[in-house]
Design a protein around this motif. Structure first.
Motif, mmCIF file in Angstrom:
data_model
loop_
_atom_site.group_PDB
_atom_site.id
_atom_site.type_symbol
_atom_site.label_atom_id
_atom_site.label_comp_id
_atom_site.label_asym_id
_atom_site.label_seq_id
_atom_site.Cartn_x
_atom_site.Cartn_y
_atom_site.Cartn_z
ATOM 1 N N TYR A 1 0.839 -1.196 0.000
ATOM 2 C CA TYR A 1 0.000 0.000 0.000
ATOM 3 C C TYR A 1 0.874 1.245 0.000
ATOM 4 O O TYR A 1 0.602 2.230 -0.699
ATOM 5 C CB TYR A 1 -0.904 -0.040 1.227
ATOM 6 C CG TYR A 1 -1.813 1.150 1.373
ATOM 7 C CD1 TYR A 1 -2.880 1.338 0.502
ATOM 8 C CD2 TYR A 1 -1.611 2.085 2.394
ATOM 9 C CE1 TYR A 1 -3.716 2.429 0.633
ATOM 10 C CE2 TYR A 1 -2.440 3.179 2.541
ATOM 11 C CZ TYR A 1 -3.497 3.353 1.664
ATOM 12 O OH TYR A 1 -4.323 4.430 1.784
ATOM 13 N N THR A 2 1.942 1.212 0.781
ATOM 14 C CA THR A 2 2.864 2.336 0.847
ATOM 15 C C THR A 2 3.498 2.623 -0.511
ATOM 16 O O THR A 2 3.618 3.775 -0.939
ATOM 17 C CB THR A 2 3.978 2.027 1.870
ATOM 18 O OG1 THR A 2 3.385 1.818 3.142
ATOM 19 C CG2 THR A 2 4.983 3.151 1.955
ATOM 20 N N ILE A 3 3.892 1.559 -1.182
ATOM 21 C CA ILE A 3 4.559 1.721 -2.478
ATOM 22 C C ILE A 3 3.600 2.270 -3.514
ATOM 23 O O ILE A 3 3.967 3.096 -4.360
ATOM 24 C CB ILE A 3 5.170 0.377 -2.913
ATOM 25 C CG1 ILE A 3 6.358 0.054 -2.009
ATOM 26 C CG2 ILE A 3 5.612 0.410 -4.364
ATOM 27 C CD1 ILE A 3 6.748 -1.390 -2.003
ATOM 28 N N LYS A 4 2.344 1.831 -3.480
ATOM 29 C CA LYS A 4 1.354 2.368 -4.412
ATOM 30 C C LYS A 4 1.196 3.868 -4.200
ATOM 31 O O LYS A 4 1.100 4.643 -5.156
ATOM 32 C CB LYS A 4 0.008 1.657 -4.223
ATOM 33 C CG LYS A 4 0.021 0.179 -4.557
ATOM 34 C CD LYS A 4 0.423 -0.076 -5.998
ATOM 35 C CE LYS A 4 0.396 -1.564 -6.319
ATOM 36 N NZ LYS A 4 0.935 -1.863 -7.648
ATOM 37 N N ARG A 5 1.178 4.273 -2.935
ATOM 38 C CA ARG A 5 1.095 5.707 -2.645
ATOM 39 C C ARG A 5 2.332 6.435 -3.182
ATOM 40 O O ARG A 5 2.223 7.528 -3.744
ATOM 41 C CB ARG A 5 0.975 5.929 -1.136
ATOM 42 C CG ARG A 5 -0.424 5.710 -0.587
ATOM 43 C CD ARG A 5 -0.532 6.235 0.832
ATOM 44 N NE ARG A 5 -1.926 6.340 1.256
ATOM 45 C CZ ARG A 5 -2.332 7.000 2.334
ATOM 46 N NH1 ARG A 5 -1.431 7.619 3.096
ATOM 47 N NH2 ARG A 5 -3.602 7.055 2.657
ATOM 48 N N LEU B 1 4.005 10.200 -9.783
ATOM 49 C CA LEU B 1 3.245 10.574 -10.982
ATOM 50 C C LEU B 1 2.761 12.009 -10.878
ATOM 51 O O LEU B 1 2.877 12.789 -11.835
ATOM 52 C CB LEU B 1 2.067 9.617 -11.160
ATOM 53 C CG LEU B 1 1.108 9.919 -12.318
ATOM 54 C CD1 LEU B 1 1.855 9.886 -13.643
ATOM 55 C CD2 LEU B 1 -0.048 8.926 -12.328
ATOM 56 N N ALA B 2 2.209 12.375 -9.705
ATOM 57 C CA ALA B 2 1.709 13.733 -9.537
ATOM 58 C C ALA B 2 2.836 14.754 -9.662
ATOM 59 O O ALA B 2 2.679 15.794 -10.322
ATOM 60 C CB ALA B 2 1.022 13.858 -8.176
ATOM 61 N N ARG B 3 3.979 14.439 -9.065
ATOM 62 C CA ARG B 3 5.113 15.359 -9.159
ATOM 63 C C ARG B 3 5.593 15.530 -10.592
ATOM 64 O O ARG B 3 6.027 16.608 -10.995
ATOM 65 C CB ARG B 3 6.261 14.846 -8.282
ATOM 66 C CG ARG B 3 6.114 15.185 -6.811
ATOM 67 C CD ARG B 3 7.248 14.603 -5.998
ATOM 68 N NE ARG B 3 7.398 15.278 -4.712
ATOM 69 C CZ ARG B 3 8.221 14.887 -3.766
ATOM 70 N NH1 ARG B 3 8.992 13.828 -3.959
ATOM 71 N NH2 ARG B 3 8.310 15.542 -2.633
ATOM 72 N N GLN C 1 4.125 5.686 -5.701
ATOM 73 C CA GLN C 1 4.029 5.809 -7.152
ATOM 74 C C GLN C 1 3.080 6.935 -7.554
ATOM 75 O O GLN C 1 3.334 7.663 -8.521
ATOM 76 C CB GLN C 1 3.567 4.472 -7.750
ATOM 77 C CG GLN C 1 4.605 3.363 -7.629
ATOM 78 C CD GLN C 1 4.063 2.015 -8.053
ATOM 79 O OE1 GLN C 1 2.860 1.792 -8.066
ATOM 80 N NE2 GLN C 1 4.963 1.107 -8.391
ATOM 81 N N ILE C 2 1.975 7.068 -6.810
ATOM 82 C CA ILE C 2 1.032 8.153 -7.093
ATOM 83 C C ILE C 2 1.710 9.502 -6.892
ATOM 84 O O ILE C 2 1.555 10.436 -7.703
ATOM 85 C CB ILE C 2 -0.212 8.030 -6.190
ATOM 86 C CG1 ILE C 2 -1.034 6.793 -6.577
ATOM 87 C CG2 ILE C 2 -1.072 9.290 -6.284
ATOM 88 C CD1 ILE C 2 -1.646 6.864 -7.954
#
Length: 662
Positions: free
Chosen positions: A426-430, A436-438, A432-433
């Motif tokens: 879950y931490t890694i998915k966050r 992507l946003a950056r 990655q988000i």
């Protein structure tokens, strides 16, 4: 005992079609090699011997005849007697079987022989005949005449092919098959000059192979299994287009000829050899020479004996290819680490990445590795469920003992470890988000004026044009702004206020939230949250965002908010508090505007502003995009401390990725 030649031929394990045709040529060439070796000796025969194969084709492209000639010792009276004797032991010392010429009769009706041999010290005779093994006098129409020494040798013409055996043959097909079948002779440099004439095309097979084959190493291996003894292994690189039959294979050979192929391309992923060649492992030895069957299509040895030879060859091939395999292992390790970075819960079966990769087949693709890891996770979870059920049954039946406590403790630890791995995922998915946003905030000065990712940035945080509830947790990433936003019972994204039951109001807040924490508390001052996004790179802020959010507050005040089905969501009272969040780029122009507004107080980190409007009972926060994503990263970073259950290589990779994102 009477002998039925026709029955003997019928009972031989001979192939049909093109294979039978090729075996007929193989036998003629093999006989020629033996004749040349007898004439010139084992030292000189490969240098002085010559074998020619002539193929003639009819107008309809069917086979007219095959002629195989050599400059060997010829069919003198002793050899002629052997020629017409089935299962002769004349060539026993050189592993001849005495049945090869019977293969010709399976394919051809016409077998004509002309041979010149030495008589005395300076005389020569030529014998010619037709070979018909089905009759008692198989040497038919025999003629003997004087001849000259330069004609010494034998010419065999195979013609009048049987209708059901007239398979197609081309020069390229014949070349590949000859290269394959006699490959041991060629790599040992013990093949006489072998040429093929096919119509107008003439090819020297030896030269053809010498330009395309490199014998790299040879070794002898002692196999302890009874009666096998030493085998000789040659490691060879060859052009891939010579013969698909032996490319990337182990060849079990006997008497200088290939008997069996073992494909190893997939096992060792040999398509990816750096030199672009095919690998060939040639295996031979006295045991195989002795055990080959009379058709040279297999071995009369036990399965265990052949398996012992195959295992030894595979081990030798793996050692020879160690550099290539190490390169594959490196790529596989990198892929395993990538998968575990993405899905830490799969690490349940990987205590050490190097150890795990060492157990993988080099042939496994990236997809195969992924499937295997997910399969292992499924099996692990299935076992855990079974253990939980077993313990639950024991407790229910009061059959539990003190030993059950240890089992329960171990199971609790196992489930806890699994949960930590899922937390890591879950931490890694966050993470990655956030990356992507950056990435959407990277733009040049020119791109700043026409920034095109505003909608995409909004969609990453929360889908536009929708009304959502707490149950839609997986459909947004509001935690980027504030984790508590995820738990509001109702929120709207880029929807007109009229859609919320407020008649006549067409204004569209970017995000507006009602009823925090997933339940309503009558008579309390639960805040309404409004979030407004401004276009990244907007230097002067075309509209005043503080005035904009306060305008939304005024339009919502003293209104009843309804859901899409008309149900009452919340009554916004005169004293209901509001939290207003503006997210934008803090350009020079933007900072000047905020410093003159109600949100004029800078945050300690200098990446935002805050303030309060008593008239609106609204707190105001201005956050830069950089601060939003940095703070999200800091909050997410604390989860990385929970990654202790992962292999060290994966923890290192995750740590490096996190640092690179800073």
């Amino acid at each position: 005992m009477k002998f039925d030649v026709v029955g003997r031929i019928r009972n031989m394990r001979l192939p049909d079609g093109r294979s039978a045709l090729m075996y007929s040529i193989y036998e003629a060439v093999s006989n020629a090699i033996h004749a040349i070796e007898e004439r010139f000796g084992t030292v000189e025969f490969s240098k002085r011997g010559v074998i020619n194969i002539l193929i003639d084709i009819n107008a309809d492209k069917t086979l007219k005849f095959i002629a195989v000639s050599d400059n060997g010792i010829g069919l003198n009276p002793r050899h002629l007697t052997s020629f017409e004797t089935c299962d002769t032991r004349e060539k026993q010392k050189i592993n001849g079987r005495g049945v090869g010429r019977l293969m010709w009769t399976k394919v051809f009706n016409g077998i004509h022989v002309r041979s010149t041999y030495e008589v005395g010290l300076d005389g020569y005779k030529e014998v010619s005949f037709r070979f018909i093994p089905e009759i008692d006098e198989s040497i038919s129409e025999k003629e003997i005449r004087d001849s000259r020494d330069e004609l010494m040798g034998t010419r065999i013409v195979l013609s009048d092919i049987k209708p059901d055996e007239n398979a197609g043959i081309t020069a390229s097909v014949l070349t590949r098959h000859l290269c394959h079948h006699f490959f041991p002779y060629f790599i040992a440099k013990s093949m006489p000059k072998l040429s093929v004439t096919f119509g107008r095309r003439e090819l020297d097979i030896g030269n053809y192979l010498s330009e395309r084959v490199e014998s790299v190493a040879e070794q002898e291996i002692l196999i302890e299994a009874p009666k096998i003894g030493n085998i000789k292994i040659s490691h060879v690189y060859a052009d891939k287009n010579i013969s698909q039959e032996f490319s990337n294979s182990i060849l079990l050979t006997a008497q200088g000829r290939v008997v069996q192929n073992i494909e190893i391309e997939k096992k060792f992923a040999l398509r990816g050899l750096d030199n672009g060649k095919a690998y060939v492992c040639v295996v031979g030895g006295p045991f195989l020479d002795e055990k080959v069957d009379q058709e040279r299509a297999g071995f009369k040895a036990t399965a265990d004996e052949i398996d012992s030879i195959k295992d030894a060859a595979l081990e030798a091939a793996e050692h020879f290819l160690s550099a290539h395999i190490a390169k594959i292992r490196t790529a596989q390790k990198r892929h395993v680490v990538d998968i575990l970075e993405e899905h830490p819960q799969l690490a349940i079966s990987v205590e050490n990445v190097d150890g795990y990769v060492a157990g993988l087949s080099p042939s496994m693709s990236d997809e195969d590795i992924g499937k295997t890891l997910f399969t292992l996770l499924y099996r692990h979870e299935k076992r855990v469920r079974a253990q939980i059920k077993s313990i639950a049954n024991d407790v229910a039946s009061e059959e539990g003992t003190s030993s059950q406590k240890d089992k329960i403790d171990k199971l609790v630890q196992k489930v806890s470890d699994d949960a930590k791995r899922r937390l890591a995922e879950y931490t890694i998915k966050r993470h990655q988000i956030i990356q992507l946003a950056r990435s959407l905030l990277k733009y040049s000065d020119e791109e700043r004026k026409t920034y095109q990712w505003e909608k995409s940035l909004h969609e990453i945080i929360c889908p536009m044009g929708r009304m959502l509830s707490a149950k839609d947790y997986d459909n947004h990433n509001l935690w980027l702004i504030d984790d508590l936003l995820s738990y509001y019972s109702f929120f709207a994204s880029d929807k007109a206020m009229s859609a919320l039951g407020i008649e006549g109001e067409r204004k569209e807040p970017d995000l507006v939230f009602f009823n925090p924490y997933g339940f309503r508390r009558e008579g309390t001052n639960d805040p309404v949250v409004i979030v407004e996004f401004k276009k990244p790179g907007d230097e002067a802020l075309s509209s005043d965002p503080v005035n904009q959010v306060l305008d939304y507050v005024e339009r919502l005040r003293s209104k009843t908010v309804k859901g899409p089905d008309g149900e009452v969501i919340m009554d916004v009272l005169d004293h209901t508090p509001f939290e207003c969040i503006v997210i934008c780029d803090l350009t020079v122009g933007a900072k000047k505007k905020f410093e003159r507004s109600l949100a004029q107080n800078p945050t300690p980190d200098g990446m935002g502003y805050y303030g309060y409007s008593p008239r609106h009972n609204a707190s105001l926060r201005v956050l830069s995009y950089a601060k939003v994503f940095r703070d999200a990263q800091i909050r997410n970073q604390s989860f990385f401390e929970k990654l202790g259950m992962l292999p060290q290589e994966v923890k290192d990779a995750l740590s490096n990725a996190a640092q690179a994102a800073e």
